[in-house]
Structure formats: structure tokens, C-alpha cells
Design a protein around this motif. Structure first.
Motif, PDB file in Angstrom:
ATOM      1  N   ARG A   8      49.881  42.507  53.813  1.00  0.00           N
ATOM      2  CA  ARG A   8      50.033  42.756  52.378  1.00  0.00           C
ATOM      3  C   ARG A   8      48.723  43.207  51.746  1.00  0.00           C
ATOM      4  NH1 ARG A   8      50.815  36.778  51.201  1.00  0.00           N
ATOM      5  NH2 ARG A   8      52.972  37.306  51.496  1.00  0.00           N
ATOM      6  N   LYS A   9      47.589  42.807  52.292  1.00  0.00           N
ATOM      7  CA  LYS A   9      46.308  43.231  51.721  1.00  0.00           C
ATOM      8  C   LYS A   9      46.045  44.704  52.017  1.00  0.00           C
ATOM      9  CE  LYS A   9      41.445  42.192  51.221  1.00  0.00           C
ATOM     10  NZ  LYS A   9      41.461  42.398  49.787  1.00  0.00           N
ATOM     11  N   TYR A  10      46.262  45.111  53.244  1.00  0.00           N
ATOM     12  CA  TYR A  10      45.928  46.479  53.654  1.00  0.00           C
ATOM     13  C   TYR A  10      47.122  47.422  53.678  1.00  0.00           C
ATOM     14  CZ  TYR A  10      41.363  44.682  54.582  1.00  0.00           C
ATOM     15  OH  TYR A  10      40.128  44.105  54.426  1.00  0.00           O
ATOM     16  N   GLN A  11      48.315  46.904  53.391  1.00  0.00           N
ATOM     17  CA  GLN A  11      49.518  47.737  53.341  1.00  0.00           C
ATOM     18  C   GLN A  11      49.655  48.596  54.595  1.00  0.00           C
ATOM     19  OE1 GLN A  11      51.940  47.687  50.609  1.00  0.00           O
ATOM     20  NE2 GLN A  11      50.823  45.751  50.619  1.00  0.00           N
ATOM     21  N   SER A  12      49.460  47.927  55.731  1.00  0.00           N
ATOM     22  CA  SER A  12      49.488  48.632  57.005  1.00  0.00           C
ATOM     23  C   SER A  12      49.899  47.657  58.103  1.00  0.00           C
ATOM     24  CB  SER A  12      48.089  49.181  57.287  1.00  0.00           C
ATOM     25  OG  SER A  12      48.033  49.819  58.527  1.00  0.00           O
ATOM     26  N   ASP A  13      50.478  48.189  59.176  1.00  0.00           N
ATOM     27  CA  ASP A  13      50.779  47.363  60.342  1.00  0.00           C
ATOM     28  C   ASP A  13      49.473  47.048  61.059  1.00  0.00           C
ATOM     29  OD1 ASP A  13      53.569  47.246  60.045  1.00  0.00           O
ATOM     30  OD2 ASP A  13      53.812  49.196  61.017  1.00  0.00           O
ATOM     31  N   MET A  14      49.214  45.767  61.230  1.00  0.00           N
ATOM     32  CA  MET A  14      47.958  45.321  61.841  1.00  0.00           C
ATOM     33  C   MET A  14      48.227  44.098  62.706  1.00  0.00           C
ATOM     34  SD  MET A  14      45.487  45.655  58.492  1.00  0.00           S
ATOM     35  CE  MET A  14      43.942  45.552  59.395  1.00  0.00           C
ATOM     36  N   GLU A  15      47.227  43.732  63.502  1.00  0.00           N
ATOM     37  CA  GLU A  15      47.354  42.554  64.349  1.00  0.00           C
ATOM     38  C   GLU A  15      47.454  41.302  63.482  1.00  0.00           C
ATOM     39  OE1 GLU A  15      45.091  40.306  68.040  1.00  0.00           O
ATOM     40  OE2 GLU A  15      44.354  42.245  67.354  1.00  0.00           O
ATOM     41  N   GLY A  16      48.454  40.473  63.784  1.00  0.00           N
ATOM     42  CA  GLY A  16      48.685  39.250  63.024  1.00  0.00           C
ATOM     43  C   GLY A  16      47.929  38.066  63.589  1.00  0.00           C
ATOM     44  N   LEU A  17      47.988  36.986  62.856  1.00  0.00           N
ATOM     45  CA  LEU A  17      47.368  35.738  63.294  1.00  0.00           C
ATOM     46  C   LEU A  17      48.138  35.164  64.483  1.00  0.00           C
ATOM     47  CD1 LEU A  17      46.883  34.180  59.754  1.00  0.00           C
ATOM     48  CD2 LEU A  17      45.063  34.985  61.254  1.00  0.00           C
ATOM     49  N   PRO A  18      47.466  34.435  65.367  1.00  0.00           N
ATOM     50  CA  PRO A  18      48.166  33.855  66.516  1.00  0.00           C
ATOM     51  C   PRO A  18      49.057  32.667  66.142  1.00  0.00           C
ATOM     52  CG  PRO A  18      45.846  33.256  66.571  1.00  0.00           C
ATOM     53  CD  PRO A  18      46.023  34.228  65.433  1.00  0.00           C
ATOM     54  N   ARG A  19      48.766  32.040  64.988  1.00  0.00           N
ATOM     55  CA  ARG A  19      49.548  30.892  64.514  1.00  0.00           C
ATOM     56  C   ARG A  19      49.313  30.752  63.014  1.00  0.00           C
ATOM     57  NH1 ARG A  19      45.070  29.522  66.543  1.00  0.00           N
ATOM     58  NH2 ARG A  19      45.500  29.196  68.711  1.00  0.00           N
ATOM     59  N   PRO A  20      50.193  30.054  62.315  1.00  0.00           N
ATOM     60  CA  PRO A  20      49.954  29.837  60.885  1.00  0.00           C
ATOM     61  C   PRO A  20      48.612  29.124  60.669  1.00  0.00           C
ATOM     62  CG  PRO A  20      52.201  29.230  61.452  1.00  0.00           C
ATOM     63  CD  PRO A  20      51.473  29.487  62.751  1.00  0.00           C
ATOM     64  N   PRO A  21      47.865  29.503  59.644  1.00  0.00           N
ATOM     65  CA  PRO A  21      46.544  28.904  59.427  1.00  0.00           C
ATOM     66  C   PRO A  21      46.602  27.452  58.964  1.00  0.00           C
ATOM     67  CG  PRO A  21      47.063  30.420  57.655  1.00  0.00           C
ATOM     68  CD  PRO A  21      48.154  30.553  58.675  1.00  0.00           C
ATOM     69  N   PHE A  22      47.733  27.038  58.429  1.00  0.00           N
ATOM     70  CA  PHE A  22      47.946  25.649  58.032  1.00  0.00           C
ATOM     71  C   PHE A  22      49.446  25.434  57.894  1.00  0.00           C
ATOM     72  CE2 PHE A  22      46.286  28.193  54.498  1.00  0.00           C
ATOM     73  CZ  PHE A  22      47.377  28.237  53.644  1.00  0.00           C
ATOM     74  N   PRO A  23      49.892  24.161  57.882  1.00  0.00           N
ATOM     75  CA  PRO A  23      51.331  23.887  57.838  1.00  0.00           C
ATOM     76  C   PRO A  23      51.946  24.205  56.477  1.00  0.00           C
ATOM     77  CG  PRO A  23      50.081  21.834  57.849  1.00  0.00           C
ATOM     78  CD  PRO A  23      49.090  22.951  57.988  1.00  0.00           C
ATOM     79  N   GLY A  24      53.251  24.315  56.472  1.00  0.00           N
ATOM     80  CA  GLY A  24      53.987  24.488  55.227  1.00  0.00           C
ATOM     81  C   GLY A  24      54.356  25.930  54.950  1.00  0.00           C
ATOM     82  N   PRO A  25      55.093  26.130  53.862  1.00  0.00           N
ATOM     83  CA  PRO A  25      55.581  27.470  53.522  1.00  0.00           C
ATOM     84  C   PRO A  25      54.463  28.484  53.275  1.00  0.00           C
ATOM     85  CG  PRO A  25      56.651  25.797  52.148  1.00  0.00           C
ATOM     86  CD  PRO A  25      55.608  25.103  52.956  1.00  0.00           C
ATOM     87  N   LYS A  26      53.381  28.068  52.646  1.00  0.00           N
ATOM     88  CA  LYS A  26      52.287  29.006  52.366  1.00  0.00           C
ATOM     89  C   LYS A  26      51.630  29.455  53.669  1.00  0.00           C
ATOM     90  CE  LYS A  26      50.416  30.897  48.954  1.00  0.00           C
ATOM     91  NZ  LYS A  26      50.990  32.146  48.449  1.00  0.00           N
ATOM     92  N   GLY A  27      51.427  28.525  54.589  1.00  0.00           N
ATOM     93  CA  GLY A  27      50.868  28.882  55.889  1.00  0.00           C
ATOM     94  C   GLY A  27      51.773  29.842  56.644  1.00  0.00           C
ATOM     95  N   GLN A  28      53.082  29.610  56.553  1.00  0.00           N
ATOM     96  CA  GLN A  28      54.040  30.495  57.221  1.00  0.00           C
ATOM     97  C   GLN A  28      54.039  31.876  56.572  1.00  0.00           C
ATOM     98  OE1 GLN A  28      55.816  29.668  60.064  1.00  0.00           O
ATOM     99  NE2 GLN A  28      56.268  31.858  60.097  1.00  0.00           N
ATOM    100  N   ASP A  29      53.934  31.919  55.250  1.00  0.00           N
ATOM    101  CA  ASP A  29      53.885  33.206  54.545  1.00  0.00           C
ATOM    102  C   ASP A  29      52.654  34.006  54.970  1.00  0.00           C
ATOM    103  OD1 ASP A  29      54.709  35.105  52.397  1.00  0.00           O
ATOM    104  OD2 ASP A  29      52.808  34.454  51.506  1.00  0.00           O
ATOM    105  N   ILE A  30      51.521  33.345  55.075  1.00  0.00           N
ATOM    106  CA  ILE A  30      50.297  34.025  55.519  1.00  0.00           C
ATOM    107  C   ILE A  30      50.471  34.508  56.958  1.00  0.00           C
ATOM    108  CG2 ILE A  30      47.867  33.634  56.102  1.00  0.00           C
ATOM    109  CD1 ILE A  30      47.777  31.822  53.553  1.00  0.00           C
TER     110      ILE A  30
END
Length: 94
Positions: A8-30
């Protein structure tokens, strides 16, 4: 194996995180919508804010402030930057 997300920051397909950065819905959204590059850049910005503003990350108010700034940063909105920070100049001759 790396995964790709539409960042969403770069509006481009890019490599994602290997896991959510923290638990919960916000971590999953990131995890679902923020690239590794954008997250790494946020962690750098967050560190500068914590240091510049002498934030105690255990303080609920400081956590709310950082959460708000993180959301703004990752959504390409204006966010509070560390005052007085000047990025290093890049020498074009290097």
C-alpha cells in the motif's frame, strides 16, 4: 520462499513480510498489504521518533502515538518526522 504483496505504501507488487509483525488484526493487515521494504523503512523511522522524542514504548500514550504515525507512514500520509534529522547526502561520484 518469499511471498509477494501489493504494497500500500509503494502501490506496487513487492516482497512481503515472512510473518505478521505482531499478533491481531493490525498485524495481519500489515502482513497482507505492506512490503518488507516499507516495514524496514518504518522501523527506521520509528527508532528515530523514539530516540528524538524520548518515548517510553511501555507508555500507552507513546504507543498510541507510534501506532498513529505508523499507519500514516504506511498509508503515504503526512507523519511526524524526527526534528532536525538530515538524511546523509549521496555523493554522485561514488
Amino acid at each position: 520462499m518469499s511471498r509477494t504483496v501489493f504494497c500500500r505504501k509503494y502501490q506496487s507488487d513487492m516482497e512481503g513480510l515472512p510473518r505478521p509483525p505482531f499478533p491481531g488484526p493490525k498485524g495481519q493487515d500489515i502482513f497482507d498489504h505492506v512490503s518488507q521494504q516499507a516495514w524496514k523503512e518504518w522501523l527506521h523511522e520509528q527508532t528515530m521518533l523514539i530516540n528524538e522524542k524520548h518515548l517510553n514504548v511501555m507508555d500507552p500514550e507513546a504507543k498510541r502515538f507510534l501506532d498513529e504515525q505508523r499507519d500514516r507512514f504506511l498509508n503515504n500520509e503526512n507523519y511526524e518526522k524526527a526534528e532536525g534529522y538530515v538524511p546523509p547526502a549521496h555523493d554522485a561520484n561514488k
